[in-house]
Design a protein around this motif. Structure first.
Motif, PDB file in Angstrom:
ATOM      1  N   SER A  43      -0.836  12.979   3.831  1.00 58.58           N
ATOM      2  CA  SER A  43      -1.376  12.997   5.208  1.00 58.58           C
ATOM      3  C   SER A  43      -0.309  12.535   6.208  1.00 58.58           C
ATOM      4  N   GLU A  56       2.014  15.405   6.796  1.00 54.17           N
ATOM      5  CA  GLU A  56       1.345  16.388   7.671  1.00 54.17           C
ATOM      6  C   GLU A  56       1.450  15.992   9.138  1.00 54.17           C
ATOM      7  N   GLN A 111       4.105  21.887   7.165  1.00 52.95           N
ATOM      8  CA  GLN A 111       2.716  21.401   7.175  1.00 52.95           C
ATOM      9  C   GLN A 111       1.861  22.252   6.221  1.00 52.95           C
TER      10      GLN A 111
END
Ligand SMILES: Nc1nc2c(ncn2[C@@H]2O[C@H](COP(=O)(O)OP(=O)(O)OP(=O)(O)O)[C@@H](O)[C@H]2O)c(=O)[nH]1
Length: 614
Positions: free
Chosen positions: A217, A220, A246
């Motif tokens: 995460s 990302e 991503q």
């Protein structure tokens, strides 16, 4: 051609040439001067990537005035020349040119230009596959970045370090440098550089943590931030790369729909440029999604599209990335021949990559060893210096201790000497006080008797004569009573002074108490003593009393005695002189009496009572 070179994540060689192209931008505003040459240089700096021929022509043009250029203008021209050579494929010439100028540029001045030149050189070496030299140059460059206080140079320098370390698979080191840059993100003015910094950080972070799902995460978010920063700068290629980064994470999470959306976005961006490497990368990700969705045939279709692009680039890294899944899916589909063919192609490309990477790693290790050796030497030098400094400090402290000791000893000796002198003076003073009469300064009775006793023994042992004169001032009480004690003291001092002056050096003169005095006369017979007593009596009588403030008479009564063979000490002599002196008083005072035994017999009651008081 330029577009290919600008791609950041596929070919290191291309990345480096890209760095060569952007490294010298922008020069600091304060270095610009508003004359014609400065304008021209600024224009050249702005156009050097888009219009290499313009730079070549302009450099020829300004060459005629190179002698009149300021130092700054010279260095700006040197950077443009080096850049132009690299741009025109003369990378080796650019390297020689930069190496020469880096040798002559002052080491402490013009740090800005030195940094830029080192950056260009490191990039050029790397582009020329001279990784060891590139890393060495980088090691020279990185420490300067903190000193020049130029954020754009820092961006360029650290970016180069990130690329080089990433290239030799030292991902953590690459991330460290990316981190340094990312910390400066808020201070970077140029949107373009902000875009690079954000993307480099996302890429480096992903390089280190891609395999740990707990960090996905974060990765990302970093790619999303990079995308947004690059959107501001309108850097479409990097936007595409960030979208693909991503998407990779979303595929790992099996969030295929979202991933497809991002890939399509990246495809649109790359196609608008167009930028084939990212397009191929997008196809690879789409193939991965289809394979994971159990759609191997669709996956092969995307892979073949990617292969078509890959074959136009001869990029081994891209091709190996395509051949590997092609071989795997072909085998899955039962196309063994095809699978074997792709596998062989993959191996060929992969060994190429391995060879290149290996040579870079060896270069890196060599540089690192070289660097460590230099560090070791520096450490030794420092140790030597520390040892020398410690020795010098020890010597100095020993010297200062010695100095302190010497000072203490000398100081103590001086103090002791002063103390001894003071003590001697004190002693002398106390001795003086103890031995002398405080008022008149002549010997007191005790001292005089001691000294006289010794003298008497000496004289007697030589059978010499010894006489004593005693005298007492007449009616002294009256002087005190009539004129005060001050005048009485004046008289006592004056008498002592007059007699002391008149006495001989061997004579011992003392105040016996009150207004009574005695003289001890070694080697003096009765006759001489009598004459002396007469003389002294006369002297006392002649004292001028006006100087006391009053006029009056001073007289004294004298008694004289001389030693006889029966006298074993001074006491009998003193006693006899005393009797004689009181005899003088009885006779009316102011006279001299020689002791005779008859006097003693005729002593009056007065005499007896006065003597008894003593
Ligand atoms: N100013 C002064 N007076 C002193 C000192 N010592 C003793 N006298 C005085 O000397 C005087 C001695 O007096 P007397 O013993 O009566 O003797 P005199 O007055 O000299 O009389 P005759 O000895 O009989 O001639 C006393 O009044 C003492 O106080 C001194 O140091 N300074």
């Amino acid at each position: 051609m330029n577009i290919l070179l600008i791609k950041l994540s596929h070919s290191f060689r291309q990345i480096l040439l890209f760095s060569v192209l952007v490294f010298a931008f922008p020069l600091p505003v304060e270095s610009l001067e508003l004359d014609e040459l400065d304008h021209m240089l600024t224009e050249m700096e702005g156009k050097r990537t888009q219009n290499p021929q313009f730079i070549v022509d302009s450099l020829k043009e300004i060459d005629s005035i190179s002698e009149e250029m300021s130092e700054e203008q010279k260095y700006r021209t040197i950077l443009l020349q080096a850049h132009s050579l690299a741009m025109n494929g003369k990378v080796e010439e650019a390297i020689d040119f930069l190496v020469f100028h880096l040798k002559v540029i002052p080491s402490t001045q013009f740090l800005f230009y030195r940094t830029r030149m080192l950056g260009l050189l490191a990039n050029a070496y790397s582009f020329n596959n001279q990784f060891s030299l590139s890393l060495q140059t980088l090691q020279e460059l990185l420490p300067l970045l903190g000193d020049i206080d130029d954020i754009e140079s820092e961006v360029s320098g650290y970016r180069l370090a990130i690329e080089l370390f990433g290239e030799v698979k030292m991902k953590q080191e690459a991330l460290n440098y990316a981190n340094i840059l990312y910390d400066k993100f808020d201070h970077i003015a140029s949107p373009r550089h902000k875009c690079f910094v954000a993307f480099y950080y996302a890429e480096s972070f992903s390089g280190v943590y891609e395999t740990s799902s707990s960090r996905w995460s974060e990765i990302e978010v970093l790619y999303r931030n990079a995308f947004e920063s690059c959107e501001v700068a309108n850097e479409k290629m990097i936007m595409a790369s960030a979208a693909l980064g991503q998407a990779k994470i979303l595929i790992n999470r099996e969030s295929f729909l979202k991933a497809k959306g991002l890939i399509n976005n990246a495809l649109a961006l790359s196609s608008s440029i167009p930028y084939p490497l990212d397009i191929a990368e997008a196809y690879l990700l789409l193939a991965k999604i289809e394979t994971k969705n159990d759609q191997p045939r669709l996956g092969v279709e995307w892979l073949k599209k990617a292969l078509a692009i890959g074959l136009t680039t001869t990029d081994s890294q891209l091709l190996s990335k395509i051949y590997k899944p092609l071989a795997e899916i072909s085998e899955q589909l039962g196309h063994s021949d095809q699978a074997l063919k792709y596998l062989k192609l993959y191996q060929e490309r992969y060994s190429e990559i391995l060879g290149a990477t290996q040579s870079k790693i060896i270069a890196f290790e060599t540089t690192k060893l070289d660097y460590l050796e230099k560090e070791r030497q520096i450490r030794y030098l420092n140790k030597d210096r520390e040892l020398y400094t410690a020795k010098a400090a020890l010597n100095e402290s020993q010297r200062s201790n010695e100095r302190m000791m010497n000072t203490l000893i000398v100081g103590s000796l001086v103090l002791l000497a002063i103390f001894a002198v003071v003590m001697t003076m004190q002693k002398r003073k106390y001795k003086q006080l103890a031995q002398h009469d405080a008022l008149t300064g002549i010997f007191n009775r005790g001292t005089a008797q001691n000294i006289a006793e010794n003298s008497y023994i000496k004289t007697a042992s030589k059978r010499g004569m010894f006489s004593v004169i005693m005298f007492d001032l007449d009616y002294f009480k009256r002087i005190n009573d009539n004129f005060g004690h001050g005048t009485g003291d004046w008289v006592l001092k004056k008498v002592a002074e007059v007699i002391n002056k008149a006495s001989r050096s061997d004579d011992i003169f003392a105040r016996f108490g009150g207004e009574e005095f005695a003289l001890f006369l070694p080697g003096t017979d009765e006759m001489k003593a009598n004459v002396m007593a007469e003389e002294y009596r006369g002297l006392i009588q002649s004292i001028e009393t006006r100087f006391s403030g009053h006029t009056f008479d001073i007289t004294a009564s004298f008694g004289v005695s001389t030693s006889s063979e029966d006298d074993l000490s001074l006491d009998p002599l003193l006693h006899r002189a005393d009797i004689a002196m009181y005899h003088s008083k009885e006779l009316g005072r102011n006279c001299v009496t020689l002791y005779k035994p008859e006097i003693e017999l005729s002593r009056s009651g007065y005499q007896k009572s006065k003597m008894a008081l003593r």
